[in-house]
Design a protein around this motif. Structure first.
Motif, PDB file in Angstrom:
ATOM      1  N   ALA A 215      41.147  28.431  24.263  1.00 44.74           N
ATOM      2  CA  ALA A 215      42.566  28.231  24.563  1.00 44.74           C
ATOM      3  C   ALA A 215      43.312  29.559  24.645  1.00 44.74           C
ATOM      4  CB  ALA A 215      43.197  27.333  23.500  1.00 44.74           C
ATOM      5  N   GLN A 216      42.851  30.578  23.929  1.00 44.10           N
ATOM      6  CA  GLN A 216      43.479  31.891  23.952  1.00 44.10           C
ATOM      7  C   GLN A 216      42.911  32.794  25.039  1.00 44.10           C
ATOM      8  OE1 GLN A 216      43.041  33.488  19.983  1.00 44.10           O
ATOM      9  NE2 GLN A 216      43.938  31.664  19.023  1.00 44.10           N
ATOM     10  N   GLY A 217      41.961  32.275  25.824  1.00 46.30           N
ATOM     11  CA  GLY A 217      41.365  33.075  26.886  1.00 46.30           C
ATOM     12  C   GLY A 217      40.455  34.172  26.392  1.00 46.30           C
ATOM     13  N   ALA A 218      39.827  33.969  25.234  1.00 45.38           N
ATOM     14  CA  ALA A 218      39.048  35.039  24.611  1.00 45.38           C
ATOM     15  C   ALA A 218      37.541  34.841  24.751  1.00 45.38           C
ATOM     16  CB  ALA A 218      39.415  35.129  23.130  1.00 45.38           C
ATOM     17  N   MET A 219      37.088  34.016  25.688  1.00 47.56           N
ATOM     18  CA  MET A 219      35.652  33.741  25.827  1.00 47.56           C
ATOM     19  C   MET A 219      35.185  34.164  27.224  1.00 47.56           C
ATOM     20  SD  MET A 219      34.760  32.408  22.870  1.00 47.56           S
ATOM     21  CE  MET A 219      33.287  31.419  23.087  1.00 47.56           C
ATOM     22  N   ALA A 220      35.405  35.419  27.559  1.00 43.91           N
ATOM     23  CA  ALA A 220      35.122  35.911  28.910  1.00 43.91           C
ATOM     24  C   ALA A 220      33.645  35.789  29.269  1.00 43.91           C
ATOM     25  CB  ALA A 220      35.574  37.365  29.039  1.00 43.91           C
ATOM     26  N   HIS A 221      32.753  35.849  28.267  1.00 44.36           N
ATOM     27  CA  HIS A 221      31.323  35.816  28.588  1.00 44.36           C
ATOM     28  C   HIS A 221      30.864  34.467  29.110  1.00 44.36           C
ATOM     29  CE1 HIS A 221      31.241  34.028  24.544  1.00 44.36           C
ATOM     30  NE2 HIS A 221      30.061  33.538  24.835  1.00 44.36           N
ATOM     31  N   THR A 222      31.704  33.451  29.017  1.00 42.11           N
ATOM     32  CA  THR A 222      31.322  32.128  29.514  1.00 42.11           C
ATOM     33  C   THR A 222      31.689  31.927  30.975  1.00 42.11           C
ATOM     34  OG1 THR A 222      33.420  31.080  28.863  1.00 42.11           O
ATOM     35  CG2 THR A 222      31.664  31.175  27.205  1.00 42.11           C
ATOM     36  N   HIS A 223      32.332  32.912  31.602  1.00 45.46           N
ATOM     37  CA  HIS A 223      32.738  32.777  33.000  1.00 45.46           C
ATOM     38  C   HIS A 223      31.527  33.010  33.912  1.00 45.46           C
ATOM     39  CE1 HIS A 223      37.042  34.100  31.626  1.00 45.46           C
ATOM     40  NE2 HIS A 223      36.701  32.889  31.202  1.00 45.46           N
ATOM     41  N   PRO A 224      31.229  32.098  34.815  1.00 47.55           N
ATOM     42  CA  PRO A 224      30.044  32.256  35.673  1.00 47.55           C
ATOM     43  C   PRO A 224      30.275  33.280  36.777  1.00 47.55           C
ATOM     44  CG  PRO A 224      31.238  30.273  36.287  1.00 47.55           C
ATOM     45  CD  PRO A 224      31.942  30.830  35.073  1.00 47.55           C
ATOM     46  N   SER A 225      29.180  33.896  37.222  1.00 40.97           N
ATOM     47  CA  SER A 225      29.233  34.792  38.379  1.00 40.97           C
ATOM     48  C   SER A 225      27.856  34.842  39.001  1.00 40.97           C
ATOM     49  CB  SER A 225      29.664  36.203  37.960  1.00 40.97           C
ATOM     50  OG  SER A 225      28.645  36.861  37.240  1.00 40.97           O
ATOM     51  N   ALA A 226      27.823  35.071  40.309  1.00 40.40           N
ATOM     52  CA  ALA A 226      26.538  35.133  41.016  1.00 40.40           C
ATOM     53  C   ALA A 226      25.713  36.313  40.525  1.00 40.40           C
ATOM     54  CB  ALA A 226      26.787  35.238  42.517  1.00 40.40           C
ATOM     55  N   GLY A 227      26.374  37.447  40.256  1.00 38.69           N
ATOM     56  CA  GLY A 227      25.653  38.621  39.785  1.00 38.69           C
ATOM     57  C   GLY A 227      24.972  38.373  38.455  1.00 38.69           C
ATOM     58  N   ARG A 228      25.694  37.707  37.566  1.00 40.09           N
ATOM     59  CA  ARG A 228      25.112  37.416  36.258  1.00 40.09           C
ATOM     60  C   ARG A 228      23.935  36.445  36.394  1.00 40.09           C
ATOM     61  NH1 ARG A 228      24.960  33.727  32.440  1.00 40.09           N
ATOM     62  NH2 ARG A 228      24.998  34.342  30.247  1.00 40.09           N
ATOM     63  N   ALA A 229      24.063  35.433  37.266  1.00 41.89           N
ATOM     64  CA  ALA A 229      22.979  34.475  37.464  1.00 41.89           C
ATOM     65  C   ALA A 229      21.727  35.164  37.997  1.00 41.89           C
ATOM     66  CB  ALA A 229      23.429  33.376  38.424  1.00 41.89           C
ATOM     67  N   LEU A 230      21.901  36.121  38.919  1.00 40.44           N
ATOM     68  CA  LEU A 230      20.756  36.852  39.457  1.00 40.44           C
ATOM     69  C   LEU A 230      20.081  37.692  38.374  1.00 40.44           C
ATOM     70  CD1 LEU A 230      22.139  37.968  42.946  1.00 40.44           C
ATOM     71  CD2 LEU A 230      20.383  36.234  42.481  1.00 40.44           C
ATOM     72  N   LYS A 231      20.880  38.288  37.486  1.00 36.28           N
ATOM     73  CA  LYS A 231      20.306  39.075  36.392  1.00 36.28           C
ATOM     74  C   LYS A 231      19.484  38.187  35.453  1.00 36.28           C
ATOM     75  CE  LYS A 231      23.886  42.669  36.280  1.00 36.28           C
ATOM     76  NZ  LYS A 231      25.012  43.245  35.488  1.00 36.28           N
TER      77      LYS A 231
END
Length: 462
Positions: A215-231
């Motif tokens: 709720a405070q926007g403090a969980m940035a590591h849970t945001h998906p991205s194509a670059g992260r998925a490829l890694k």
């Protein structure tokens, strides 16, 4: 309030206490505790995690716990271990997921290594069976307690209750494959979004530490991205399949090591529904195709897996130990057995980390989607029926020495042979239920007392 000079002053509300995740060290201790206490198959393990993470510590809310569980139930492999990895990742990123998943596996894998080698040498482990006799009975109380608590929250409407009941009947009495039950529930919820289903209410403040941080926007590591998925793919695909390819290159494609690695890698992809679903595939191939062990030994392996902590799918480690022990090549038999079991564990569980680290960010991003939420809500209801089925199966095989198939109206549920009741297990199970449900005894105390009582009672005639 008025001051001495007649002016009015206002008192600002005290700022809310900052929300902080548990320390990594604290999380490691909790994951180790869960790993050591994860008896009773998926039902007991999920119950243990629910109690530790949701009820006692409030690290995550009920809704987020069930959301993660729903995703894990859709994946091949052991859903309880994947759930631990998911929550560990939420709390402390990739390292947290690795530690949570590994600590869920390691205690049982270590015990199974010792028991598997002992079995290979002697085929006789009566003391171990006696020690865990009472623990299996106590796990029934843990499962029933979890069913009552999760069911109260998940079955919020009559429609949810009906789905849970249908899921139980479909699996228990009609032997409908587990993936079909979950798929049917999800499609039903997706199609009827807004008609009894919908997006779950947001957790209230303070309901879960992770939810407050979201709720405070403090969980940035849970945001998906194509670059992260490829890694993730670049790391985990070679980590999973690289050892298998290397062993095939070094020892030949038909060696026991290459066969174990390739066979159990395939099992990790196709075995939806947990250990009992996997057992049918593995038993046929291990017994009839490869000749690694006999049908009786396969049953013994499942019995050992049921009486050790960790996922029931560790029965596959038992198969790998016997396969390598009996075809050691140039290695000492005991060392070959250990290596065969370790290889089986690696190719079975490495893909579980891949599924979570790759898919969990997308599941978190889609959490507010109305139709997805409706589908997951229906799956949650079906999961209650699935856990009930596991609990009933477990109860039948703990309290009764024999069960039989009863054919009626085209259905074939398992029913107990009443004359085969084990009064010792029944007494221990009832005592554990009363202790936990009536007197709110702690799980550790209940398990400990039941283990000691089971050790004493197991020497008496049933």
């Amino acid at each position: 309030m008025p001051s001495a000079g007649g002016t009015t002053t206002s008192t600002a509300p005290a700022p809310a206490a900052p929300v902080a995740l548990p320390s990594f060290g604290e999380a490691v201790r909790v994951w180790a505790r869960i790993g050591l206490l994860s008896f009773g198959g998926p039902a007991g393990q999920i119950a243990t995690m629910h109690r530790e993470l949701v009820e006692e510590r409030g690290w995550i809310s009920e809704t987020r716990f069930l959301h993660a569980l729903n995703y894990c139930m859709l994946l091949p492999g052991p859903e309880a271990q994947q759930l631990a990895t998911y929550v560990g990742w939420l709390l402390h990123r990739t390292l947290g997921g690795l530690v949570a998943g590994l600590l869920f596996i390691l205690p049982g894998a270590v015990v199974m290594s010792a028991l598997g080698l002992l079995y290979a040498v002697s085929h006789d482990v009566p003391l171990i069976s006696a020690l865990f006799f009472g623990i299996k009975a106590a796990v029934l109380a843990v499962v029933v307690q979890a069913l009552l608590r999760i069911g109260r929250r998940a079955l919020s409407t009559r429609l949810h209750l009906a789905i849970a009941a249908l899921a139980f009947v479909a699996i228990y009495a009609a032997q409908v494959p587990f993936p079909l039950v979950v798929l049917a529930a999800g499609l039903f919820g997706f199609a009827f979004a807004g008609k009894g289903f919908g997006a779950p209410a947001a957790p209230a403040a303070g309901e879960g530490i992770v939810d407050d941080l979201f709720a405070q926007g403090a969980m940035a590591h849970t945001h998906p991205s194509a670059g992260r998925a490829l890694k993730v793919l670049a790391v985990w695909l070679p980590a999973w399949l690289g050892p298998v390819a290397l062993l095939a290159l070094l020892t030949g494609p038909h060696s026991v090591w290459a066969t174990i690695g390739s066979f159990f890698s395939v099992m990790a992809v196709v075995t939806f529904g947990g250990a009992y679903a996997a057992l049918a595939y593995v038993a046929q191939a291990a017994v009839e195709t490869f000749g690694w062990l006999s049908p009786h030994e396969m049953v013994d392996g499942l019995g050992l897996a049921e009486t050790t902590p960790g996922p029931l799918i560790l029965v596959l480690q038992f198969v790998g130990i016997l396969a390598a022990y009996r075809d050691p090549g140039a290695l000492p038999a005991w060392l070959a057995g250990l290596f065969g079991g370790a290889l089986t564990v690696w190719v079975t569980f490495a893909p579980c980390f891949l599924w979570i680290f790759l898919g969990a960010p997308y599941m978190e991003a889609l959490r507010g989607n109305r139709r997805l939420a409706a589908a997951m809500s229906a799956i949650t209801a079906a999961v209650v029926g699935v856990i009930l089925n596991l609990a009933v199966w477990f109860a039948l095989h703990v309290v009764f020495r024999e069960v039989r198939e009863w054919r009626v109206l085209g259905l074939s549920p398992d029913v107990p042979v009443l004359a085969s009741v084990d009064w010792r297990a029944a007494v221990l199970a009832v005592g554990a239920l009363v202790a936990m449900l009536r007197f709110r005894a702690g799980m550790m105390a209940t398990l400990g007392v039941c283990a000691l009582a089971g050790l004493a009672l197991s020497w008496l005639p049933a």
